[in-house]
Design a protein around this motif. Structure first.
Motif, PDB file in Angstrom:
ATOM      1  N   MET A 184       0.954  -1.162   0.074  1.00 17.16           N
ATOM      2  CA  MET A 184       0.105   0.083  -0.071  1.00 17.16           C
ATOM      3  C   MET A 184       0.738   1.048  -0.027  1.00 17.16           C
ATOM      4  O   MET A 184       0.617   2.175  -0.678  1.00 17.16           O
ATOM      5  CB  MET A 184      -0.922   0.083   1.139  1.00 17.16           C
ATOM      6  N   ALA A 185       1.855   1.311   0.771  1.00 14.14           N
ATOM      7  CA  ALA A 185       2.775   2.526   0.845  1.00 14.14           C
ATOM      8  C   ALA A 185       3.479   2.558  -0.406  1.00 14.14           C
ATOM      9  O   ALA A 185       3.651   3.719  -0.964  1.00 14.14           O
ATOM     10  CB  ALA A 185       3.869   2.110   1.912  1.00 14.14           C
ATOM     11  N   SER A 186       4.065   1.501  -0.990  1.00 10.32           N
ATOM     12  CA  SER A 186       4.864   1.595  -2.253  1.00 10.32           C
ATOM     13  C   SER A 186       3.724   1.982  -3.380  1.00 10.32           C
ATOM     14  O   SER A 186       4.031   2.912  -4.365  1.00 10.32           O
ATOM     15  CB  SER A 186       5.433   0.459  -2.730  1.00 10.32           C
ATOM     16  N   VAL A 187       2.553   1.634  -3.553  1.00 11.89           N
ATOM     17  CA  VAL A 187       1.514   2.070  -4.514  1.00 11.89           C
ATOM     18  C   VAL A 187       1.303   3.529  -4.253  1.00 11.89           C
ATOM     19  O   VAL A 187       0.866   4.187  -5.253  1.00 11.89           O
ATOM     20  CB  VAL A 187       0.326   1.270  -4.466  1.00 11.89           C
ATOM     21  N   THR A 188       0.944   3.906  -3.153  1.00 12.48           N
ATOM     22  CA  THR A 188       0.764   5.287  -2.837  1.00 12.48           C
ATOM     23  C   THR A 188       1.809   6.336  -3.043  1.00 12.48           C
ATOM     24  O   THR A 188       1.687   7.377  -3.529  1.00 12.48           O
ATOM     25  CB  THR A 188       0.286   5.460  -1.172  1.00 12.48           C
ATOM     26  N   LEU A 195       4.426   5.751  -5.324  1.00 16.50           N
ATOM     27  CA  LEU A 195       5.060   5.591  -6.450  1.00 16.50           C
ATOM     28  C   LEU A 195       4.944   6.680  -7.289  1.00 16.50           C
ATOM     29  O   LEU A 195       5.740   7.098  -8.042  1.00 16.50           O
ATOM     30  CB  LEU A 195       4.395   4.137  -7.041  1.00 16.50           C
ATOM     31  N   PRO A 196       3.464   7.291  -7.450  1.00 14.40           N
ATOM     32  CA  PRO A 196       3.316   8.442  -8.297  1.00 14.40           C
ATOM     33  C   PRO A 196       4.315   9.624  -7.955  1.00 14.40           C
ATOM     34  O   PRO A 196       4.651  10.640  -8.811  1.00 14.40           O
ATOM     35  CB  PRO A 196       2.041   8.660  -8.065  1.00 14.40           C
ATOM     36  N   PHE A 197       4.866   9.737  -6.730  1.00 16.05           N
ATOM     37  CA  PHE A 197       5.659  10.985  -6.471  1.00 16.05           C
ATOM     38  C   PHE A 197       7.198  10.686  -7.159  1.00 16.05           C
ATOM     39  O   PHE A 197       7.770  11.639  -7.171  1.00 16.05           O
ATOM     40  CB  PHE A 197       5.846  10.810  -4.859  1.00 16.05           C
ATOM     41  N   PHE A 198       7.429   9.430  -7.472  1.00 13.76           N
ATOM     42  CA  PHE A 198       9.031   9.099  -7.595  1.00 13.76           C
ATOM     43  C   PHE A 198       8.955   9.078  -9.294  1.00 13.76           C
ATOM     44  O   PHE A 198      10.161   9.114  -9.874  1.00 13.76           O
ATOM     45  CB  PHE A 198       9.297   7.963  -7.067  1.00 13.76           C
ATOM     46  N   PHE A 199       7.931   8.637  -9.807  1.00  9.65           N
ATOM     47  CA  PHE A 199       7.940   8.531 -11.414  1.00  9.65           C
ATOM     48  C   PHE A 199       6.909   9.137 -12.120  1.00  9.65           C
ATOM     49  O   PHE A 199       5.817   9.532 -11.405  1.00  9.65           O
ATOM     50  CB  PHE A 199       7.633   6.885 -11.564  1.00  9.65           C
ATOM     51  N   GLN A 200       7.319   9.562 -13.322  1.00  8.93           N
ATOM     52  CA  GLN A 200       6.223  10.394 -14.268  1.00  8.93           C
ATOM     53  C   GLN A 200       5.457   9.394 -15.167  1.00  8.93           C
ATOM     54  O   GLN A 200       5.913   8.465 -15.805  1.00  8.93           O
ATOM     55  CB  GLN A 200       7.320  11.111 -14.964  1.00  8.93           C
ATOM     56  N   LEU A 223      -6.448   5.547 -14.742  1.00  7.12           N
ATOM     57  CA  LEU A 223      -6.260   4.229 -14.282  1.00  7.12           C
ATOM     58  C   LEU A 223      -5.338   3.818 -12.890  1.00  7.12           C
ATOM     59  O   LEU A 223      -5.414   3.041 -12.348  1.00  7.12           O
ATOM     60  CB  LEU A 223      -5.849   3.731 -15.552  1.00  7.12           C
ATOM     61  N   ILE A 224      -4.301   4.880 -12.915  1.00  7.67           N
ATOM     62  CA  ILE A 224      -3.486   4.786 -12.016  1.00  7.67           C
ATOM     63  C   ILE A 224      -4.266   5.074 -10.672  1.00  7.67           C
ATOM     64  O   ILE A 224      -4.048   4.416  -9.234  1.00  7.67           O
ATOM     65  CB  ILE A 224      -2.387   5.833 -11.868  1.00  7.67           C
ATOM     66  N   ALA A 225      -5.045   6.108 -10.455  1.00  8.01           N
ATOM     67  CA  ALA A 225      -5.912   6.495  -9.254  1.00  8.01           C
ATOM     68  C   ALA A 225      -6.874   5.390  -8.863  1.00  8.01           C
ATOM     69  O   ALA A 225      -6.921   4.999  -8.064  1.00  8.01           O
ATOM     70  CB  ALA A 225      -6.512   7.840  -9.573  1.00  8.01           C
ATOM     71  N   PHE A 231      -7.995   0.823  -5.222  1.00  9.20           N
ATOM     72  CA  PHE A 231      -8.480  -0.776  -5.251  1.00  9.20           C
ATOM     73  C   PHE A 231      -7.408  -1.316  -4.258  1.00  9.20           C
ATOM     74  O   PHE A 231      -7.778  -2.063  -3.397  1.00  9.20           O
ATOM     75  CB  PHE A 231      -8.134  -1.446  -6.626  1.00  9.20           C
ATOM     76  N   VAL A 232      -6.049  -1.037  -4.409  1.00  8.66           N
ATOM     77  CA  VAL A 232      -5.024  -1.666  -3.471  1.00  8.66           C
ATOM     78  C   VAL A 232      -5.336  -1.199  -1.832  1.00  8.66           C
ATOM     79  O   VAL A 232      -5.386  -2.230  -0.871  1.00  8.66           O
ATOM     80  CB  VAL A 232      -3.562  -1.380  -3.913  1.00  8.66           C
TER      81      VAL A 232
END
Length: 139
Positions: free
Chosen positions: A86-90, A92-97, A105-107, A112-113
């Motif tokens: 959950m922490a990595s999915v949350t 992830l958008p801060f570190f990758f474009q 879809l990402i949201a 979902f996770v």
């Protein structure tokens, strides 16, 4: 004078023999009956969820009685793993474009996770509701 009696008198004067008060009373009775049925269904569903959580706690107690360390600590490994995902999915958008077209879809994926993690954690660690508390009895 009551508006229902006025309308009933007007209908009777027009030749229509309908008692509007009786019709409305029967509709109120049906509405109350449906509300009671919904309330009973919600109460049964709530009791089933509480029983489900109790089964998970019994499963954990049985696991703690075993000699295998993995079985004893499975719930903790599961919780750590789910929180890490959950922490990595949350984060992830801060570190990758990500492309702007995939934003929705990402949201949805991250929602979902998060929801899955919350459900699993609530299953094993319990909910906020206490079935022995009298304030929850009117659900």
């Amino acid at each position: 004078m009551d508006i229902i009696t006025t309308i009933t008198k007007a209908l009777t004067a027009a030749g229509v023999n309908i008692d509007l008060g009786e019709i409305l009373k029967s509709k109120e009775f049906k509405r109350a009956e449906i509300e009671n049925q919904l309330r009973d269904d919600l109460r049964e569903q709530f009791q089933a969820e509480i029983q489900d959580v109790q089964n998970a706690r019994e499963m954990q107690n049985n696991a703690l009685k075993q000699t295998d360390l993995f079985s004893k600590r499975f719930i903790y490994f599961l919780a750590i793993g789910l929180l890490t995902i959950m922490a990595s999915v949350t984060l992830l958008p801060f570190f990758f474009q990500f492309p702007k077209a995939n934003e929705i879809l990402i949201a949805q994926g991250s929602d979902f996770v998060r929801s899955a993690v919350y459900l699993v954690l609530a299953f094993f660690f319990g909910t906020k509701m206490n079935p022995k508390n009298n304030s929850n009895a009117n659900i």
